[in-house]
Design a protein around this motif. Structure first.
Motif, PDB file in Angstrom:
ATOM      1  N   GLU A  79      44.429  40.954 -26.104  1.00  0.00           N
ATOM      2  CA  GLU A  79      45.315  40.617 -27.218  1.00  0.00           C
ATOM      3  C   GLU A  79      46.790  40.772 -26.853  1.00  0.00           C
ATOM      4  O   GLU A  79      47.652  40.299 -27.578  1.00  0.00           O
ATOM      5  N   GLN A  80      47.083  41.462 -25.762  1.00  0.00           N
ATOM      6  CA  GLN A  80      48.477  41.712 -25.386  1.00  0.00           C
ATOM      7  C   GLN A  80      48.748  41.202 -23.979  1.00  0.00           C
ATOM      8  O   GLN A  80      48.739  41.957 -23.013  1.00  0.00           O
ATOM      9  N   ILE A  81      48.977  39.906 -23.881  1.00  0.00           N
ATOM     10  CA  ILE A  81      49.303  39.269 -22.608  1.00  0.00           C
ATOM     11  C   ILE A  81      50.635  38.544 -22.780  1.00  0.00           C
ATOM     12  O   ILE A  81      50.806  37.760 -23.718  1.00  0.00           O
ATOM     13  N   GLU A  82      51.567  38.824 -21.888  1.00  0.00           N
ATOM     14  CA  GLU A  82      52.880  38.189 -21.933  1.00  0.00           C
ATOM     15  C   GLU A  82      53.150  37.500 -20.605  1.00  0.00           C
ATOM     16  O   GLU A  82      52.765  38.019 -19.549  1.00  0.00           O
ATOM     17  N   ALA A  83      53.822  36.342 -20.649  1.00  0.00           N
ATOM     18  CA  ALA A  83      54.139  35.591 -19.439  1.00  0.00           C
ATOM     19  C   ALA A  83      55.587  35.141 -19.460  1.00  0.00           C
ATOM     20  O   ALA A  83      56.137  34.825 -20.517  1.00  0.00           O
ATOM     21  N   ALA A  84      56.200  35.135 -18.261  1.00  0.00           N
ATOM     22  CA  ALA A  84      57.577  34.662 -18.113  1.00  0.00           C
ATOM     23  C   ALA A  84      57.693  33.965 -16.762  1.00  0.00           C
ATOM     24  O   ALA A  84      57.068  34.386 -15.780  1.00  0.00           O
ATOM     25  N   TYR A  85      58.495  32.896 -16.719  1.00  0.00           N
ATOM     26  CA  TYR A  85      58.715  32.150 -15.470  1.00  0.00           C
ATOM     27  C   TYR A  85      60.208  32.091 -15.192  1.00  0.00           C
ATOM     28  O   TYR A  85      60.963  31.492 -15.953  1.00  0.00           O
ATOM     29  N   THR A  86      60.635  32.753 -14.108  1.00  0.00           N
ATOM     30  CA  THR A  86      62.040  32.718 -13.703  1.00  0.00           C
ATOM     31  C   THR A  86      62.133  32.667 -12.190  1.00  0.00           C
ATOM     32  O   THR A  86      61.354  33.333 -11.492  1.00  0.00           O
ATOM     33  N   ASP A  87      63.065  31.860 -11.711  1.00  0.00           N
ATOM     34  CA  ASP A  87      63.363  31.755 -10.278  1.00  0.00           C
ATOM     35  C   ASP A  87      62.125  31.489  -9.421  1.00  0.00           C
ATOM     36  O   ASP A  87      61.949  32.077  -8.356  1.00  0.00           O
ATOM     37  N   GLY A  88      61.236  30.621  -9.880  1.00  0.00           N
ATOM     38  CA  GLY A  88      60.063  30.230  -9.102  1.00  0.00           C
ATOM     39  C   GLY A  88      58.931  31.238  -9.114  1.00  0.00           C
ATOM     40  O   GLY A  88      57.980  31.104  -8.360  1.00  0.00           O
ATOM     41  N   LEU A  89      58.993  32.243  -9.978  1.00  0.00           N
ATOM     42  CA  LEU A  89      57.974  33.285 -10.025  1.00  0.00           C
ATOM     43  C   LEU A  89      57.431  33.399 -11.445  1.00  0.00           C
ATOM     44  O   LEU A  89      58.178  33.677 -12.387  1.00  0.00           O
ATOM     45  N   LEU A  90      56.138  33.159 -11.589  1.00  0.00           N
ATOM     46  CA  LEU A  90      55.469  33.325 -12.875  1.00  0.00           C
ATOM     47  C   LEU A  90      54.942  34.752 -12.937  1.00  0.00           C
ATOM     48  O   LEU A  90      54.165  35.169 -12.074  1.00  0.00           O
ATOM     49  N   LYS A  91      55.397  35.506 -13.935  1.00  0.00           N
ATOM     50  CA  LYS A  91      54.977  36.899 -14.091  1.00  0.00           C
ATOM     51  C   LYS A  91      54.164  37.018 -15.373  1.00  0.00           C
ATOM     52  O   LYS A  91      54.609  36.622 -16.439  1.00  0.00           O
ATOM     53  N   ILE A  92      52.965  37.579 -15.222  1.00  0.00           N
ATOM     54  CA  ILE A  92      52.082  37.788 -16.365  1.00  0.00           C
ATOM     55  C   ILE A  92      51.774  39.279 -16.440  1.00  0.00           C
ATOM     56  O   ILE A  92      51.325  39.874 -15.457  1.00  0.00           O
ATOM     57  N   ASP A  93      52.038  39.867 -17.609  1.00  0.00           N
ATOM     58  CA  ASP A  93      51.752  41.280 -17.838  1.00  0.00           C
ATOM     59  C   ASP A  93      50.606  41.382 -18.828  1.00  0.00           C
ATOM     60  O   ASP A  93      50.674  40.821 -19.930  1.00  0.00           O
ATOM     61  N   ILE A  94      49.576  42.102 -18.440  1.00  0.00           N
ATOM     62  CA  ILE A  94      48.392  42.278 -19.262  1.00  0.00           C
ATOM     63  C   ILE A  94      48.290  43.761 -19.597  1.00  0.00           C
ATOM     64  O   ILE A  94      48.148  44.597 -18.697  1.00  0.00           O
ATOM     65  N   ALA A  95      48.380  44.074 -20.880  1.00  0.00           N
ATOM     66  CA  ALA A  95      48.349  45.470 -21.299  1.00  0.00           C
ATOM     67  C   ALA A  95      46.956  46.059 -21.074  1.00  0.00           C
ATOM     68  O   ALA A  95      45.947  45.356 -21.133  1.00  0.00           O
ATOM     69  N   LYS A  96      46.936  47.349 -20.825  1.00  0.00           N
ATOM     70  CA  LYS A  96      45.671  48.069 -20.703  1.00  0.00           C
ATOM     71  C   LYS A  96      45.282  48.602 -22.081  1.00  0.00           C
ATOM     72  O   LYS A  96      46.131  48.863 -22.930  1.00  0.00           O
ATOM     73  N   ARG A  97      43.999  48.777 -22.284  1.00  0.00           N
ATOM     74  CA  ARG A  97      43.533  49.408 -23.519  1.00  0.00           C
ATOM     75  C   ARG A  97      43.928  50.881 -23.490  1.00  0.00           C
ATOM     76  O   ARG A  97      44.050  51.471 -22.427  1.00  0.00           O
ATOM     77  N   GLU A  98      44.096  51.451 -24.653  1.00  0.00           N
ATOM     78  CA  GLU A  98      44.525  52.846 -24.745  1.00  0.00           C
ATOM     79  C   GLU A  98      43.566  53.779 -24.016  1.00  0.00           C
ATOM     80  O   GLU A  98      43.986  54.688 -23.322  1.00  0.00           O
ATOM     81  N   GLU A  99      42.281  53.535 -24.153  1.00  0.00           N
ATOM     82  CA  GLU A  99      41.299  54.426 -23.509  1.00  0.00           C
ATOM     83  C   GLU A  99      41.284  54.269 -21.992  1.00  0.00           C
ATOM     84  O   GLU A  99      40.772  55.116 -21.274  1.00  0.00           O
ATOM     85  N   ALA A 100      41.867  53.174 -21.485  1.00  0.00           N
ATOM     86  CA  ALA A 100      41.882  52.947 -20.035  1.00  0.00           C
ATOM     87  C   ALA A 100      43.129  53.501 -19.367  1.00  0.00           C
ATOM     88  O   ALA A 100      43.171  53.613 -18.148  1.00  0.00           O
TER      89      ALA A 100
END
Length: 147
Positions: A116-137
């Motif tokens: 449910e918490q995935i964020e993506a950004a594309y800058t300077d030729g690099l696609l960055k995707i951040d995927i949050a961890k679950r609290e218990e993990a």
């Protein structure tokens, strides 16, 4: 008739048949074969921090709108499909290596990822995707007192 590149510096490289290895080197080191053997898919780095999983995809020359990122069950799909630019066809290339017309990269998310918490950004030729961890993990850290 086929032309075979011959390297005179390697003419006596321990082979019983001088020039024999040059035939294979000319075939496998030729750009005609290398361009077809090398995958035209951008490289990815996957890392992990305390709260997130990070996926970085090196894809220079693209625009943010070229990417389609989707999540199907537990699989994160990153795809690109570019339309041919007619202005580029007027150029006469002798070699063209950085042309991505389309590709798909798929990554299976671990069970500890919060879909449910995935964020993506594309800058300077690099696609960055951040995927949050679950609290218990998330790693539990605390200082333990010595008695």
């Amino acid at each position: 008739m086929t032309l075979v590149k011959f390297n005179p510096d390697l003419k006596n490289n321990g082979s019983l048949l001088p020039g024999f290895n040059d035939v294979f080197n000319s075939i496998f080191n030729d750009t005609f074969f290398n361009d077809r053997l090398v995958s035209r898919v951008p490289g990815a780095n996957i890392s992990e921090s305390e709260d997130y999983f990070h996926v970085e995809l090196a894809a220079p020359g693209l625009k943010k709108d070229d990417f389609k990122i989707s999540l199907d069950r537990n699989v994160l799909n990153i795809s690109v499909e570019q339309q041919a630019d007619n202005s580029e066809t007027k150029k006469n290339y002798s070699k063209r290596e950085y042309s991505y017309s389309s590709f798909v990269r798929s990554f299976t998310l671990p069970e500890s990822a919060n879909a449910e918490q995935i964020e993506a950004a594309y800058t300077d030729g690099l696609l960055k995707i951040d995927i949050a961890k679950r609290e218990e993990a998330k790693a539990v850290r605390r200082q333990i007192e010595i008695k």
